[in-house]
Design a protein around this motif. Structure first.
Motif, mmCIF file in Angstrom:
data_model
loop_
_atom_site.group_PDB
_atom_site.id
_atom_site.type_symbol
_atom_site.label_atom_id
_atom_site.label_comp_id
_atom_site.label_asym_id
_atom_site.label_seq_id
_atom_site.Cartn_x
_atom_site.Cartn_y
_atom_site.Cartn_z
ATOM 1 N N SER A 88 -2.563 -8.146 -9.105
ATOM 2 C CA SER A 88 -3.538 -7.045 -8.911
ATOM 3 C C SER A 88 -2.871 -5.612 -8.843
ATOM 4 O O SER A 88 -2.140 -5.383 -7.707
ATOM 5 N N LEU A 89 -3.106 -4.498 -9.563
ATOM 6 C CA LEU A 89 -2.527 -3.346 -9.609
ATOM 7 C C LEU A 89 -3.432 -2.137 -9.637
ATOM 8 O O LEU A 89 -4.393 -2.292 -10.369
ATOM 9 N N GLU A 90 -3.562 -1.318 -8.582
ATOM 10 C CA GLU A 90 -4.351 -0.147 -8.540
ATOM 11 C C GLU A 90 -3.476 1.113 -8.456
ATOM 12 O O GLU A 90 -4.136 2.356 -8.638
ATOM 13 N N GLY A 91 -2.470 1.034 -8.174
ATOM 14 C CA GLY A 91 -1.581 2.307 -8.028
ATOM 15 C C GLY A 91 -0.775 2.565 -9.380
ATOM 16 O O GLY A 91 -1.341 2.186 -10.531
ATOM 17 N N GLN A 92 0.272 3.424 -9.598
ATOM 18 C CA GLN A 92 0.738 3.811 -10.543
ATOM 19 C C GLN A 92 2.380 3.945 -10.677
ATOM 20 O O GLN A 92 2.909 3.973 -9.185
ATOM 21 N N GLY B 81 -0.113 1.050 -3.851
ATOM 22 C CA GLY B 81 1.001 2.130 -3.832
ATOM 23 C C GLY B 81 1.546 2.370 -5.173
ATOM 24 O O GLY B 81 1.207 1.780 -6.110
ATOM 25 N N SER B 82 2.632 3.357 -5.174
ATOM 26 C CA SER B 82 3.179 3.809 -6.320
ATOM 27 C C SER B 82 4.458 3.707 -6.409
ATOM 28 O O SER B 82 5.164 3.643 -5.348
ATOM 29 N N ASN B 83 5.098 3.492 -7.513
ATOM 30 C CA ASN B 83 6.621 3.416 -7.923
ATOM 31 C C ASN B 83 7.177 2.210 -6.915
ATOM 32 O O ASN B 83 8.435 2.416 -6.267
ATOM 33 N N ASN B 84 6.576 1.028 -6.845
ATOM 34 C CA ASN B 84 7.263 0.067 -5.979
ATOM 35 C C ASN B 84 7.818 -1.093 -7.112
ATOM 36 O O ASN B 84 7.330 -1.039 -8.284
ATOM 37 N N THR B 85 8.823 -1.761 -6.654
ATOM 38 C CA THR B 85 9.487 -2.812 -7.386
ATOM 39 C C THR B 85 9.091 -4.158 -6.879
ATOM 40 O O THR B 85 9.546 -4.343 -5.737
ATOM 41 N N LEU B 86 8.535 -5.006 -7.581
ATOM 42 C CA LEU B 86 7.804 -6.323 -7.271
ATOM 43 C C LEU B 86 8.128 -7.418 -7.881
ATOM 44 O O LEU B 86 8.031 -7.180 -9.134
ATOM 45 N N ASP C 49 0.735 -1.240 -0.063
ATOM 46 C CA ASP C 49 -0.034 -0.131 -0.044
ATOM 47 C C ASP C 49 0.786 1.461 0.033
ATOM 48 O O ASP C 49 0.529 2.303 -0.414
ATOM 49 N N GLY C 50 2.047 1.194 0.492
ATOM 50 C CA GLY C 50 3.045 2.366 0.366
ATOM 51 C C GLY C 50 3.788 2.312 -0.878
ATOM 52 O O GLY C 50 3.962 1.696 -1.673
ATOM 53 N N ILE D 289 -4.005 -11.339 -14.526
ATOM 54 C CA ILE D 289 -3.512 -10.076 -14.234
ATOM 55 C C ILE D 289 -4.642 -9.083 -14.107
ATOM 56 O O ILE D 289 -5.273 -9.047 -15.019
ATOM 57 N N ASN D 290 -4.739 -8.161 -13.288
ATOM 58 C CA ASN D 290 -5.694 -7.177 -13.255
ATOM 59 C C ASN D 290 -4.945 -5.661 -12.875
ATOM 60 O O ASN D 290 -4.671 -5.566 -11.710
ATOM 61 N N ASP D 291 -4.831 -4.940 -13.996
ATOM 62 C CA ASP D 291 -4.241 -3.575 -13.827
ATOM 63 C C ASP D 291 -5.065 -2.544 -14.015
ATOM 64 O O ASP D 291 -5.725 -2.245 -15.054
ATOM 65 N N GLU D 292 -5.560 -2.026 -12.980
ATOM 66 C CA GLU D 292 -6.532 -0.727 -13.040
ATOM 67 C C GLU D 292 -5.807 0.640 -12.628
ATOM 68 O O GLU D 292 -6.602 1.477 -12.554
ATOM 69 N N GLY D 293 -4.415 0.516 -12.399
ATOM 70 C CA GLY D 293 -3.604 1.709 -12.324
ATOM 71 C C GLY D 293 -3.429 2.213 -13.354
ATOM 72 O O GLY D 293 -4.032 2.121 -14.709
ATOM 73 N N SER D 294 -2.266 3.057 -13.559
ATOM 74 C CA SER D 294 -1.678 3.889 -14.713
ATOM 75 C C SER D 294 -0.258 3.478 -14.472
ATOM 76 O O SER D 294 0.325 3.889 -13.691
#
Length: 206
Positions: free
Chosen positions: A177-181, A163-168, A145-146, A194-199
């Motif tokens: 599942s992605l909701e951040g950017q 969260g955003s700008n993470n490296t996973l 989330d961070g 894969i479910n990408d709802e972010g940008s």
């Protein structure tokens, strides 16, 4: 009477003897020195009291040696084993933490800059901090989330990032599942859903 002159003579001699005796006694009394008086007639000065003995110097308590300092970093924390149903919240920033999950358990990372190493299988790992590095063996679900965290897991049923700008990275993962950017996600094996709802997110095989 013929006896009177003789009587007078005896009385006169007795008187002379008496007077001489009285003068001698008086002279003896006047010239005697009273007991306890000085020769010059003044009372002797009292002797000075002996000085009190100096108190013995107090003995200093023996010095206690300081305990040897540990070479282990003060931020390195040894955590207990997490069994099913148990939770652990990490709140000490910049700490190095090693945890063991024994077939379950939930971990919440709340402080920034933590380096977390997890062995065994966990039920869930939630990362609400930033600048955290997590390495895990096996987990049902990882939630990030961070921002600006780095996560590496060998096997995960689900990997989710709000969260955003993470490296996973997951060697093997069942669902992403992605909701951040701005997140970069890689996986090594499997055919995850894969479910990408972010940008601005990147998902690739590695």
């Amino acid at each position: 009477m013929k006896h009177q002159p003789a009587l007078r003579t005896v009385v006169g001699l007795a008187a002379v003897v008496f007077l001489m005796s009285g003068c001698t006694a008086t002279a003896t009394t006047d010239t005697a020195t009273p007991i306890g008086s000085a020769v010059n007639g003044s009372a002797p000065a009292p002797a000075a009291p002996a000085p009190a003995p100096a108190p013995a110097a107090a003995e200093s308590p023996p010095a206690v040696a300081a305990p040897a300092s540990s070479t282990q970093s003060s931020t390195a924390l040894a955590q207990p084993i997490l069994s099913p149903g148990r939770e652990r919240k990490l709140t000490l920033a910049d700490a190095d933490v090693e945890l063991v999950c024994d077939g379950g358990g939930k971990i919440e990372v709340l402080a920034n800059g933590i380096t977390l190493t997890v062995t065994g299988h966990c039920r869930e790992i939630d990362i609400l901090s930033s600048g955290t590095t997590v390495r895990a063996e096996s987990v049902n679900e990882i939630d990030v989330d961070g921002p600006r965290n780095t996560v590496t897991v060998e096997k995960a049923a689900g990997l989710r990032a709000e969260g955003s700008n993470n490296t996973l990275h997951a060697d093997e993962v069942g669902q992403i599942s992605l909701e951040g950017q701005g997140n970069q996600v890689t996986f090594g094996a499997g055919n995850p859903r894969i479910n990408d709802e972010g940008s601005g997110n990147s998902i690739s095989v590695k």
